[in-house]
Scaffold this active site. Structure first.
Site, mmCIF file in Angstrom:
data_model
loop_
_atom_site.group_PDB
_atom_site.id
_atom_site.type_symbol
_atom_site.label_atom_id
_atom_site.label_comp_id
_atom_site.label_asym_id
_atom_site.label_seq_id
_atom_site.Cartn_x
_atom_site.Cartn_y
_atom_site.Cartn_z
ATOM 1 C CG ASN A 142 -2.815 3.798 1.981
ATOM 2 O OD1 ASN A 142 -3.991 3.924 2.678
ATOM 3 N ND2 ASN A 142 -2.579 2.614 1.406
ATOM 4 C CD GLU A 182 -4.056 3.195 -5.088
ATOM 5 O OE1 GLU A 182 -4.154 4.504 -5.039
ATOM 6 O OE2 GLU A 182 -3.375 2.540 -4.312
ATOM 7 C CG HIS A 242 -2.796 -1.114 -2.930
ATOM 8 N ND1 HIS A 242 -3.230 0.212 -2.542
ATOM 9 C CD2 HIS A 242 -3.030 -1.753 -1.658
ATOM 10 C CE1 HIS A 242 -3.691 0.315 -1.418
ATOM 11 N NE2 HIS A 242 -3.495 -0.757 -0.677
ATOM 12 C CB SER A 293 -0.730 0.014 1.264
ATOM 13 O OG SER A 293 -0.064 -0.075 2.442
#
Length: 291
Positions: free
Chosen positions: A190, A152, A140, A119
């Site tokens: 994130n 992702e 991800h 992440s």
């Protein structure tokens, strides 16, 4: 290349979710972990989550049976070498991920695509330690994997177009939506989410509000489905801290400095739901704020 077999490294919360959606989409899945009990627990959890999907009418009972039949488990990491696609979903520590790839490399088919569910960690750096940086990328998934729509896709500097398109095809087959992110610390989700959580911890640390008032304010005042401290417990406070450290080290900006209170909780082993204590205490029938 056409992907039909998927190896998943790590049977934890992310790994079992990835195995679940891959098997449901028709892929043959080989799930690996160092711990036999973790593999057994993963299969049980996948079964329960499939039951929820059956009960809600999202899938048929026959879909559940077929998906479970496509998942096999192994304690031997090298068994994954025959898979077309490998998704590493181990803990968010770069040295552990590199060790996994180092162990896998001698056993891979030449055409095998390697990916990481990291992440936050640099895909280019992870890929550089392998013999196939052009066939390496970030894959991800969001947590919980069976529920969340987004994946992702992160290209390293050497990732070729064929690898990207093969992974994009997998996302489409899963019925999920891909977002392409550049290989910068923490990518998109994130990069935005973790500083918000970290700021919520600072708000608690500085006494601006209690756990309950901070979470209630963001749920009712910003229409968030879950408060930031509750969400941190769900993600895992150790994971949150690891991502903030990656942001702080990678971008060299003090605005990403992890809150000392977050560090203290991790040092205490209060990591959230998975350890039954974090910003909430989950040992009773109802979660109770710890501050």
């Amino acid at each position: 290349m056409e992907i039909e077999t998927v190896g998943v490294v790590g049977a934890g919360q992310m790994g079992n979710g990835i195995a679940h959606v891959m098997a449901l989409a028709g892929y043959e899945v080989l799930l690996n972990d160092l711990d036999a009990a973790a593999l057994e627990a993963a299969i049980e959890r996948i079964g329960r989550n499939l039951d929820r999907q059956v009960n809600s009418g999202k899938i048929a009972e026959t879909d559940k049976t077929a998906a479970l039949g496509r998942i096999r488990t192994t304690l031997e990491l090298t068994d994954l070498g025959r898979c077309d696609l490998i998704i590493e979903a181990a803990t968010e520590r770069e040295e552990i991920k590199q060790k996994i790839f180092d162990t896998l490399l001698p056993h891979l088919k030449p055409e095998t695509i390697l990916t990481s569910n990291t992440s936050s960690i640099s895909i280019t750096r992870l890929a550089s330690r392998t013999d196939r940086p052009e066939k390496f990328m970030g894959f991800h998934f969001m947590n919980p994997v069976p529920v969340m729509q987004l994946v992702e896709l992160i290209r390293g500097i050497a990732t070729d177009e064929a690898t990207y398109q093969a992974c994009r095809t997998v996302v489409d087959r899963l019925g999920k939506t891909a977002a392409s992110a550049e290989d910068f610390p923490a990518f998109i989700v994130n990069r935005i989410l973790m500083p918000m959580i970290n700021e919520a911890v600072y708000t608690l640390y500085e006494g601006v509000g209690s756990v309950q008032s901070i979470d209630r304010s963001m749920k009712l005042g910003a229409n968030h489905p879950m408060g930031p401290l509750e969400l941190a417990d769900f993600i895992g406070l150790d994971t949150c801290l690891a991502i903030m450290n990656v942001l702080h080290d990678g971008l060299a900006d003090t605005k990403y400095r992890p809150c000392p209170l977050l560090t203290k909780y991790v040092e205490a082993g209060w990591l959230g739901r998975k350890t039954k204590r974090g910003f909430y205490d989950y040992r009773g029938e109802t979660p109770v704020p710890t501050r």
